[in-house]
Every structure is written in structure tokens, then in C-alpha cells.
Design a protein around this motif. Sequence first.
Motif, PDB file in Angstrom:
ATOM      1  N   THR A  18       0.840  -1.198   0.000  1.00  9.34           N
ATOM      2  CA  THR A  18       0.000   0.000   0.000  1.00  9.34           C
ATOM      3  C   THR A  18       0.873   1.245   0.000  1.00  9.34           C
ATOM      4  OG1 THR A  18      -0.047   0.081   2.413  1.00  9.34           O
ATOM      5  CG2 THR A  18      -1.773  -1.230   1.320  1.00  9.34           C
ATOM      6  N   ARG A  19       0.252   2.380  -0.281  1.00  8.84           N
ATOM      7  CA  ARG A  19       1.006   3.634  -0.241  1.00  8.84           C
ATOM      8  C   ARG A  19       1.555   3.894   1.154  1.00  8.84           C
ATOM      9  NH1 ARG A  19      -3.452   7.112  -3.722  1.00  8.84           N
ATOM     10  NH2 ARG A  19      -2.974   6.164  -5.745  1.00  8.84           N
ATOM     11  N   GLU A  20       0.764   3.570   2.163  1.00  9.73           N
ATOM     12  CA  GLU A  20       1.204   3.780   3.538  1.00  9.73           C
ATOM     13  C   GLU A  20       2.438   2.945   3.844  1.00  9.73           C
ATOM     14  OE1 GLU A  20      -0.646   3.541   8.064  1.00  9.73           O
ATOM     15  OE2 GLU A  20      -1.506   2.317   6.472  1.00  9.73           O
ATOM     16  N   ASN A  21       2.436   1.699   3.426  1.00 14.83           N
ATOM     17  CA  ASN A  21       3.588   0.835   3.701  1.00 14.83           C
ATOM     18  C   ASN A  21       4.787   1.181   2.840  1.00 14.83           C
ATOM     19  OD1 ASN A  21       2.464  -0.647   5.801  1.00 14.83           O
ATOM     20  ND2 ASN A  21       1.522  -2.136   4.418  1.00 14.83           N
ATOM     21  N   ILE A  22       4.540   1.606   1.599  1.00 15.78           N
ATOM     22  CA  ILE A  22       5.642   2.073   0.756  1.00 15.78           C
ATOM     23  C   ILE A  22       6.346   3.246   1.437  1.00 15.78           C
ATOM     24  CG2 ILE A  22       6.187   3.289  -1.393  1.00 15.78           C
ATOM     25  CD1 ILE A  22       4.066   1.523  -2.759  1.00 15.78           C
ATOM     26  N   ALA A  23       5.550   4.191   1.951  1.00 14.56           N
ATOM     27  CA  ALA A  23       6.128   5.340   2.647  1.00 14.56           C
ATOM     28  C   ALA A  23       6.875   4.900   3.894  1.00 14.56           C
ATOM     29  CB  ALA A  23       5.024   6.334   3.011  1.00 14.56           C
ATOM     30  N   ARG A  24       6.295   3.951   4.605  1.00 17.25           N
ATOM     31  CA  ARG A  24       6.892   3.465   5.849  1.00 17.25           C
ATOM     32  C   ARG A  24       8.289   2.883   5.615  1.00 17.25           C
ATOM     33  NH1 ARG A  24       3.650  -0.931   9.554  1.00 17.25           N
ATOM     34  NH2 ARG A  24       4.944  -0.815  11.437  1.00 17.25           N
ATOM     35  N   VAL A  25       8.429   2.131   4.529  1.00 14.02           N
ATOM     36  CA  VAL A  25       9.717   1.522   4.207  1.00 14.02           C
ATOM     37  C   VAL A  25      10.683   2.556   3.630  1.00 14.02           C
ATOM     38  CG1 VAL A  25      10.871  -0.169   2.737  1.00 14.02           C
ATOM     39  CG2 VAL A  25       8.721  -0.776   3.879  1.00 14.02           C
ATOM     40  N   ALA A  26      10.207   3.339   2.652  1.00 15.44           N
ATOM     41  CA  ALA A  26      11.086   4.295   1.975  1.00 15.44           C
ATOM     42  C   ALA A  26      11.632   5.345   2.922  1.00 15.44           C
ATOM     43  CB  ALA A  26      10.336   4.959   0.826  1.00 15.44           C
ATOM     44  N   GLU A  27      10.803   5.819   3.844  1.00 16.38           N
ATOM     45  CA  GLU A  27      11.251   6.872   4.752  1.00 16.38           C
ATOM     46  C   GLU A  27      12.392   6.407   5.656  1.00 16.38           C
ATOM     47  OE1 GLU A  27       7.620   7.919   6.651  1.00 16.38           O
ATOM     48  OE2 GLU A  27       6.955   9.230   5.007  1.00 16.38           O
ATOM     49  N   ARG A  28      12.432   5.119   5.949  1.00 13.53           N
ATOM     50  CA  ARG A  28      13.502   4.605   6.792  1.00 13.53           C
ATOM     51  C   ARG A  28      14.783   4.354   5.999  1.00 13.53           C
ATOM     52  NH1 ARG A  28       8.848   3.849   9.052  1.00 13.53           N
ATOM     53  NH2 ARG A  28       8.581   3.487  11.298  1.00 13.53           N
ATOM     54  N   LEU A  29      14.650   4.172   4.691  1.00  9.59           N
ATOM     55  CA  LEU A  29      15.823   3.945   3.849  1.00  9.59           C
ATOM     56  C   LEU A  29      16.479   5.250   3.405  1.00  9.59           C
ATOM     57  CD1 LEU A  29      14.434   1.064   1.582  1.00  9.59           C
ATOM     58  CD2 LEU A  29      16.050   0.835   3.478  1.00  9.59           C
ATOM     59  N   LEU A  30      15.676   6.285   3.201  1.00 14.30           N
ATOM     60  CA  LEU A  30      16.200   7.557   2.721  1.00 14.30           C
ATOM     61  C   LEU A  30      17.114   8.212   3.747  1.00 14.30           C
ATOM     62  CD1 LEU A  30      13.007   8.895   0.950  1.00 14.30           C
ATOM     63  CD2 LEU A  30      15.237   8.570  -0.140  1.00 14.30           C
ATOM     64  N   ASP A  31      18.151   8.845   3.245  1.00 14.08           N
ATOM     65  CA  ASP A  31      19.167   9.552   4.036  1.00 14.08           C
ATOM     66  C   ASP A  31      20.151   8.621   4.733  1.00 14.08           C
ATOM     67  OD1 ASP A  31      18.624  12.217   3.446  1.00 14.08           O
ATOM     68  OD2 ASP A  31      17.047  12.351   4.953  1.00 14.08           O
ATOM     69  N   GLU A  32      20.008   7.306   4.547  1.00 12.99           N
ATOM     70  CA  GLU A  32      20.989   6.400   5.151  1.00 12.99           C
ATOM     71  C   GLU A  32      22.344   6.588   4.467  1.00 12.99           C
ATOM     72  OE1 GLU A  32      21.652   1.681   6.134  1.00 12.99           O
ATOM     73  OE2 GLU A  32      20.912   2.273   4.176  1.00 12.99           O
ATOM     74  N   PRO A  33      23.447   6.625   5.221  1.00 14.68           N
ATOM     75  CA  PRO A  33      24.775   6.754   4.606  1.00 14.68           C
ATOM     76  C   PRO A  33      25.076   5.608   3.647  1.00 14.68           C
ATOM     77  CG  PRO A  33      24.894   7.160   6.957  1.00 14.68           C
ATOM     78  CD  PRO A  33      23.515   6.636   6.682  1.00 14.68           C
ATOM     79  N   TYR A  34      25.853   5.910   2.626  1.00 16.37           N
ATOM     80  CA  TYR A  34      26.272   4.894   1.658  1.00 16.37           C
ATOM     81  C   TYR A  34      27.241   3.929   2.323  1.00 16.37           C
ATOM     82  CZ  TYR A  34      28.282   2.821  -2.549  1.00 16.37           C
ATOM     83  OH  TYR A  34      28.706   1.936  -3.506  1.00 16.37           O
ATOM     84  N   GLY A  35      27.045   2.634   2.081  1.00 15.03           N
ATOM     85  CA  GLY A  35      27.929   1.627   2.643  1.00 15.03           C
ATOM     86  C   GLY A  35      28.273   0.573   1.611  1.00 15.03           C
ATOM     87  N   TRP A  36      29.447   0.667   1.023  1.00 15.81           N
ATOM     88  CA  TRP A  36      29.877  -0.276  -0.017  1.00 15.81           C
ATOM     89  C   TRP A  36      29.796  -1.707   0.507  1.00 15.81           C
ATOM     90  CZ3 TRP A  36      31.061  -1.381  -4.863  1.00 15.81           C
ATOM     91  CH2 TRP A  36      31.940  -2.418  -5.141  1.00 15.81           C
TER      92      TRP A  36
END
Length: 430
Positions: free
Chosen positions: A278-296
Motif C-alpha cells: 500500500t502507499r502507507e507501507n511504501i512510505a513506511r519503508v522508503a522513509e527509513r531507507l532515505l538519508d541512510e549513509p552509503y555503505g559499499w
Amino acid sequence: MGKSVSLFASLLLLLWLTGCGPKQPATPALYSDITPFLQAAPAPLGTKEATRLYTDFLAHRYAPWQMEELNITCEEAAWTYDHYRNRKLIGENLRPIPAETLEKWIDNARFEAFNSLHIRAITTHPTSLRLLPTDKPIFYDPALPGEGFPFDTNQNSGLKAMTPLLVSHLSRDGGWAFVQSPFAIGWVRVRDIVALKEAMAEKIMETPLAVWLDENGPVKDTGNYFLFYAKLGTLFPVESRTDGEYRLAVVQNCSGIAHFRDAETDACRAEAMPLAMTRENIARVAERLLDEPYGWGGLYRDRDCSAMTRDFFAPFGIWLPRNSSAQANVGRKILLKGLESAEKERLIIEKGVPFRTLIHLPGHIMLYVGHRNGRAYVMHNLWGIRTEENGRYIIGKAVITDLHPGENLPGVDRDDLLVNRIDSMNIVVE
């Protein structure tokens, strides 16, 4: 005379403040708000399709426990050794790694014992999968972008806690295990895994799962004893659920013997697998992934581009391979190589399904999230934007951009913009 001098000085100050002062350096347009794109998300998957995808997901996850031995040959498993012998390698002190040190690591790999153990195991803590049995980093040329920090070539992938493994053999010193994970092979610290009896592995495979949705949230047992920090996408067997509270089964190592340890959490941190898309769950997952530091390769428990896309789809019960080139072949693939950039973008907007489509270029993968003002937008964990003489403008985190980030930066070769290097798109789920 005094008033004239004062007025002149005031005019000079005004000019400096409004137009003649130093200008702020140009920066690429980066976004971390998924909200404007959610309206483009398609309806959730039907029950039949969601069930089919989750069945496939579980088959991949538990594949190591269904194998009698690793699914590659000894020669394939040891391919990196000759590769490393033919390169100048640099260590963490920016000095060449002595040849005798490399040979010591290779000897410790003990590949004469390949596929001799056939032990089912599981990770008890988040850890790393290494190409050589050592925590030491291996760089090629720290002076070159992509060959120095953070690109430790000895790092294959991060492994979450509770990841199923098949152990091939142990290193000569006994400190490392060569394993098959659900998506990659490599060396893992023995202290971070524990062997399972068949009955315990069977119980885990038969028990419903919950997905952890609290990025780097603490996992504690029922006595409030800290166990480890869990990444979003970590999966736990569910012992029970009562009034929105989950009791999770966590495997821990007690003097070399695996045992279950209960952990309690609420629905804010964990949900039954698979989540509805759902849109709610997509937002829930994406918001936690965004802004995470890059880790090779998952270094420092962070994500690179393909780990981000993999962990975006995982809570919805959709399996992706680990690396970007393999991910680009999942679902229906549309080739874009050789097209003009405007035509590529037109096709992406026309045929792409937001939040279900990946966009690939050599060495990088992105999640298509929709379009605005005639431009396609993607969510991706990006190290940097190429500049002149093989330099980089460092982004170093998960962001939302269009396909032209850096077009306003001085020193950026327009031929190197993302849109010009895209070679395919693939609709993971239709």
C-alpha cells in the motif's frame, strides 16, 4: 562631505550583499521526501500474486538449508585469490599489503577442505561476508575514486541477523567459516554464526515470519537484555502475537549450541510478512531507507545501491538478487542502451511502474518512483557524481533525484550524467 562618504559606503555594502558578494557553491538537487510521489503508486498486489511472490521469496531465503553442498566449484569459490595476486593491494595504512600477508590469508582459507562440513547455520548478529578470511580492508589505489575508501574490495556483502547459511568448511585457524548465504558466498566470522540441528532449522522454516521495520532498532529479549541492532528487512520467526505485540524467536549462541531467545516488540517495529504494498507501507519503508549513509557492500552496516533496492522490496515479500546486474534481469526487462537521453526518459515515464521498476546503468541500480514536470525521478543510494578527470562530487547517502543530478555543477561531464549511462529498465512486478 561626511554624509556623502557615508552614503557611498552604504551603497557599496548593499551591492556586496545583493549581488557582488561570494556566491554559494552549486549543489545537485537532492530530495528525501517520498510523499509527493506516493499518489503514483499502483494498487496493492492481489492475494494470488502476493502469495506466489512470497513463496518464491521463502524458497530463495531457505535455499542454503536445502542444499547438500555449495552450488559452485572450489575453483569458482577461490577466484579472487589469483585476482589479488596479480594486483597491487593497499591496506588501511595506505601502504602496500606485503605479498607474504596475502599468502597467509590465502593459506588460512584452507580450500583443500571445500564442501567438507555441510552444516546448516544461522547468523546470530549482523555481520559481513568477506572474500578473504580477514577483517582487514583491501584497496586498489586510494588516490582514485572507486578504488580507495570506502571501496574495500574484500567486502562482499553485509548479512543481517537470522540469515540462513550452509557452511562449507572452516579456515585453518578456525576463526572463519566459508558459507553459502541466500544470495552470495564468502567468509563470515565463526563468532557471528551458530550451527543448527535439523529440527531447529525445520521449525524456523515452518514458522511465520515478521519483518523488522525499525532501521537500526535495538532487539532485546523479554528480560530487556540487549541482543543487537537490527536493520530494516531483518526477518524473525513469530512465536506469538497479542494486542499488537509480537513475540519473536531469536537464535543465539550458548557455548556453541543454538537456542531460541524470545524478544518482544510492537507493531511499530515489526509486522507480519509479507506487507501489503500500500502507499502507507511504501512510505513506511522508503522513509527509513532515505538519508541512510552509503555503505559499499554493507560496510559499517550501511547499504549500497543494490542493498537499498533489495531491502525496499523485501518487506513486501519480493525477492531480489544481491548485485545490481542480477537485479536488472528480474521481471520484464526493457533495453534502453543506445537511445538518446530524451527517448530513454520518455520510455521510462511511459512504461515504468512507480515503486515496482528498477533502472540500471553499469555499476548502479535505482528505484523508479514516478515523474514530475516531464522528468523521471528515482530513489537510490548514491556514492557520488562523476566530475572531470575521474573525480567525484560526493553524495554518500540514499536520496531521491531526477536522472540529471549534477547537471548544474561545474566540472561535470554531461556525457556522464546518469540519464546518458542508463542501459535498461525492468518492471519487477506487473
